[in-house]
Design an enzyme around this catalytic site. Structure first.
Site, PDB file in Angstrom:
ATOM      1  N   ASN A   9      31.402  27.458  37.080  1.00  0.00           N
ATOM      2  CA  ASN A   9      31.940  26.606  38.133  1.00  0.00           C
ATOM      3  C   ASN A   9      31.895  27.385  39.440  1.00  0.00           C
ATOM      4  O   ASN A   9      32.726  28.253  39.679  1.00  0.00           O
ATOM      5  CB  ASN A   9      33.387  26.227  37.762  1.00  0.00           C
ATOM      6  CG  ASN A   9      34.100  25.468  38.870  1.00  0.00           C
ATOM      7  OD1 ASN A   9      33.480  25.037  39.838  1.00  0.00           O
ATOM      8  ND2 ASN A   9      35.411  25.315  38.723  1.00  0.00           N
ATOM      9  N   TRP A  10      30.895  27.057  40.273  1.00  0.00           N
ATOM     10  CA  TRP A  10      30.719  27.813  41.525  1.00  0.00           C
ATOM     11  C   TRP A  10      31.798  27.478  42.549  1.00  0.00           C
ATOM     12  O   TRP A  10      31.907  28.154  43.561  1.00  0.00           O
ATOM     13  CB  TRP A  10      29.347  27.514  42.139  1.00  0.00           C
ATOM     14  CG  TRP A  10      28.165  27.929  41.323  1.00  0.00           C
ATOM     15  CD1 TRP A  10      28.170  28.505  40.068  1.00  0.00           C
ATOM     16  CD2 TRP A  10      26.781  27.831  41.710  1.00  0.00           C
ATOM     17  NE1 TRP A  10      26.885  28.759  39.663  1.00  0.00           N
ATOM     18  CE2 TRP A  10      26.009  28.348  40.645  1.00  0.00           C
ATOM     19  CE3 TRP A  10      26.133  27.342  42.843  1.00  0.00           C
ATOM     20  CZ2 TRP A  10      24.616  28.403  40.690  1.00  0.00           C
ATOM     21  CZ3 TRP A  10      24.740  27.390  42.893  1.00  0.00           C
ATOM     22  CH2 TRP A  10      23.992  27.922  41.821  1.00  0.00           C
ATOM     23  N   LYS A  11      32.540  26.399  42.323  1.00  0.00           N
ATOM     24  CA  LYS A  11      33.525  25.912  43.305  1.00  0.00           C
ATOM     25  C   LYS A  11      32.823  25.721  44.661  1.00  0.00           C
ATOM     26  O   LYS A  11      31.629  25.413  44.686  1.00  0.00           O
ATOM     27  CB  LYS A  11      34.727  26.854  43.368  1.00  0.00           C
ATOM     28  CG  LYS A  11      35.311  27.102  41.951  1.00  0.00           C
ATOM     29  CD  LYS A  11      36.640  27.754  41.932  1.00  0.00           C
ATOM     30  CE  LYS A  11      37.081  27.926  40.476  1.00  0.00           C
ATOM     31  NZ  LYS A  11      38.412  28.505  40.356  1.00  0.00           N
ATOM     32  N   GLU A  98      42.488  22.657  40.355  1.00  0.00           N
ATOM     33  CA  GLU A  98      42.422  22.611  41.825  1.00  0.00           C
ATOM     34  C   GLU A  98      42.365  21.170  42.320  1.00  0.00           C
ATOM     35  O   GLU A  98      42.938  20.832  43.363  1.00  0.00           O
ATOM     36  CB  GLU A  98      41.215  23.439  42.317  1.00  0.00           C
ATOM     37  CG  GLU A  98      41.484  24.936  42.146  1.00  0.00           C
ATOM     38  CD  GLU A  98      40.258  25.804  41.965  1.00  0.00           C
ATOM     39  OE1 GLU A  98      39.133  25.361  42.263  1.00  0.00           O
ATOM     40  OE2 GLU A  98      40.424  26.957  41.507  1.00  0.00           O
ATOM     41  N   GLU A 168      42.496  25.860  30.726  1.00  0.00           N
ATOM     42  CA  GLU A 168      42.560  26.839  31.807  1.00  0.00           C
ATOM     43  C   GLU A 168      43.995  26.978  32.286  1.00  0.00           C
ATOM     44  O   GLU A 168      44.469  26.158  33.086  1.00  0.00           O
ATOM     45  CB  GLU A 168      41.696  26.385  32.992  1.00  0.00           C
ATOM     46  CG  GLU A 168      40.227  26.206  32.672  1.00  0.00           C
ATOM     47  CD  GLU A 168      39.367  26.235  33.919  1.00  0.00           C
ATOM     48  OE1 GLU A 168      38.533  27.126  34.030  1.00  0.00           O
ATOM     49  OE2 GLU A 168      39.564  25.378  34.802  1.00  0.00           O
ATOM     50  N   GLY A 174      41.396  32.558  38.905  1.00  0.00           N
ATOM     51  CA  GLY A 174      41.147  33.293  40.145  1.00  0.00           C
ATOM     52  C   GLY A 174      42.147  34.400  40.419  1.00  0.00           C
ATOM     53  O   GLY A 174      42.185  34.951  41.515  1.00  0.00           O
ATOM     54  N   SER A 213      39.726  33.602  34.852  1.00  0.00           N
ATOM     55  CA  SER A 213      39.357  35.016  35.023  1.00  0.00           C
ATOM     56  C   SER A 213      38.560  35.579  33.858  1.00  0.00           C
ATOM     57  O   SER A 213      38.702  36.748  33.512  1.00  0.00           O
ATOM     58  CB  SER A 213      40.607  35.867  35.290  1.00  0.00           C
ATOM     59  OG  SER A 213      41.260  35.444  36.470  1.00  0.00           O
ATOM     60  N   GLY A 234      34.694  30.855  36.705  1.00  0.00           N
ATOM     61  CA  GLY A 234      34.632  30.649  38.153  1.00  0.00           C
ATOM     62  C   GLY A 234      33.988  31.846  38.817  1.00  0.00           C
ATOM     63  O   GLY A 234      32.763  31.964  38.885  1.00  0.00           O
ATOM     64  N   GLY A 235      34.821  32.768  39.283  1.00  0.00           N
ATOM     65  CA  GLY A 235      34.361  33.919  40.062  1.00  0.00           C
ATOM     66  C   GLY A 235      33.160  34.635  39.472  1.00  0.00           C
ATOM     67  O   GLY A 235      32.178  34.908  40.187  1.00  0.00           O
TER      68      GLY A 235
HETATM   69  P1  PGA Z   1      38.033  31.921  37.523  1.00  0.00           P
HETATM   70  O1  PGA Z   1      37.964  30.314  37.623  1.00  0.00           O
HETATM   71  O2  PGA Z   1      37.078  32.330  36.431  1.00  0.00           O
HETATM   72  O3  PGA Z   1      37.611  32.410  38.879  1.00  0.00           O
HETATM   73  O4  PGA Z   1      39.436  32.264  37.192  1.00  0.00           O
HETATM   74  C1  PGA Z   1      37.894  29.517  36.473  1.00  0.00           C
HETATM   75  C2  PGA Z   1      37.911  28.053  36.863  1.00  0.00           C
HETATM   76  O5  PGA Z   1      38.680  27.648  37.740  1.00  0.00           O
HETATM   77  O6  PGA Z   1      37.161  27.237  36.273  1.00  0.00           O
END
Ligand code: PGA
Length: 252
Positions: A9-11, A98, A168, A174, A213, A234-235
């Protein structure tokens, strides 16, 4: 389950240059992953066409981060499920924390988006998870099972047969704080049991990803848990080598 999904998930992080770099590196590395691992990238919407083009001959699927619950018409700024499908999208995130916390998406809207995705012939990735306050109150299972039940109540338990779940914990997204493998496994097992009470076959076949994370360092132990069928990342998905390392951790 032996089939594992590793979803990135690149956001709201991309440019045409970074999209080309990242996907080129992923395509080069993903060819070496074993067949039990399905890699998926979720770029921001304006980059879907570019990503589709770059992924043409690759064994990496395309996902989208958001979708309208409406089919078409006067909904300025919205993007329909049919449009995503038109760009080769196979998976769509719904109910990401989010979206729930920053954009006010409630369980009713999440269920409507879930249905719109399936109606267009794609697979929703339903995200669920508790906040830190809810965990401290001992409400984790009632929160996550409630979020799953909202979709079951709206669409029936069979709807989960063509969907992916992603647990999650909000406090782990994050933040660098990953749920321990035991904490994550306990929740995944409880979600599967909650669904099994309504349809054992659907529960058995359901892929439940862990997110929050996830890194190349934490993925092996998380993925070794019986009820963890991959990761929503994500990250670490913004860096090709980190994301590929997570893919390698999912190999059996
Ligand atoms: P993260 O994000 O790996 O940066 O914690 C995960 C997500 O929100 O899907």
């Amino acid at each position: 389950m032996s089939t594992m999904m590793v979803a990135g998930n690149w956001k709201m992080n991309a440019s045409t240059a970074t999209t080309a770099d990242l996907i080129d590196s992923l395509v080069a590395g993903a060819g070496q992953l074993s067949a039990n691992v399905e890699m998926v990238v979720f770029p921001p919407l304006p980059y879907l066409a570019q990503a589709q083009q770059l992924l043409q001959h690759a064994n990496i699927a395309l996902g989208a981060q958001n979708v309208s619950d409406k089919a078409q018409g006067a909904y300025t700024g919205e993007v329909s499920a049919a449009m995503l499908k038109d760009f080769g999208v196979r998976y769509v995130l719904v109910g990401h924390s989010e979206r729930r916390s920053l954009y006010g998406e409630n369980d009713t809207l999440v269920a409507a988006k879930f249905q719109a995705v399936q109606a267009a012939g794609m697979v929703p990735v339903l995200c669920i998870g508790e906040t830190l306050a809810q965990r401290e109150q001992g409400a984790t299972l009632s929160v996550v099972n409630g979020q799953v039940q909202a979709v079951i109540d709206a669409l029936g338990v069979d709807a989960l047969a063509a969907a992916v779940l992603a647990y999650e914990p909000v406090w782990a997204i994050g933040t660098g704080l990953t749920a321990s493998p035991e904490q994550a496994q306990a929740v995944h097992q409880a979600i599967r049991a909650h669904v099994a009470a309504q349809n054992a076959v659907v529960a058995e076949g359901m892929q439940i990803l862990y997110g929050g994370s996830v890194s190349g360092a934490t993925a092996p132990e998380l993925f070794a848990q019986a009820d963890i069928d991959g990761g929503l990342v994500g990250g670490a998905s913004l860096d090709a080598q980190s994301f590929l390392a997570i893919g390698q951790a999912a190999q059996s």
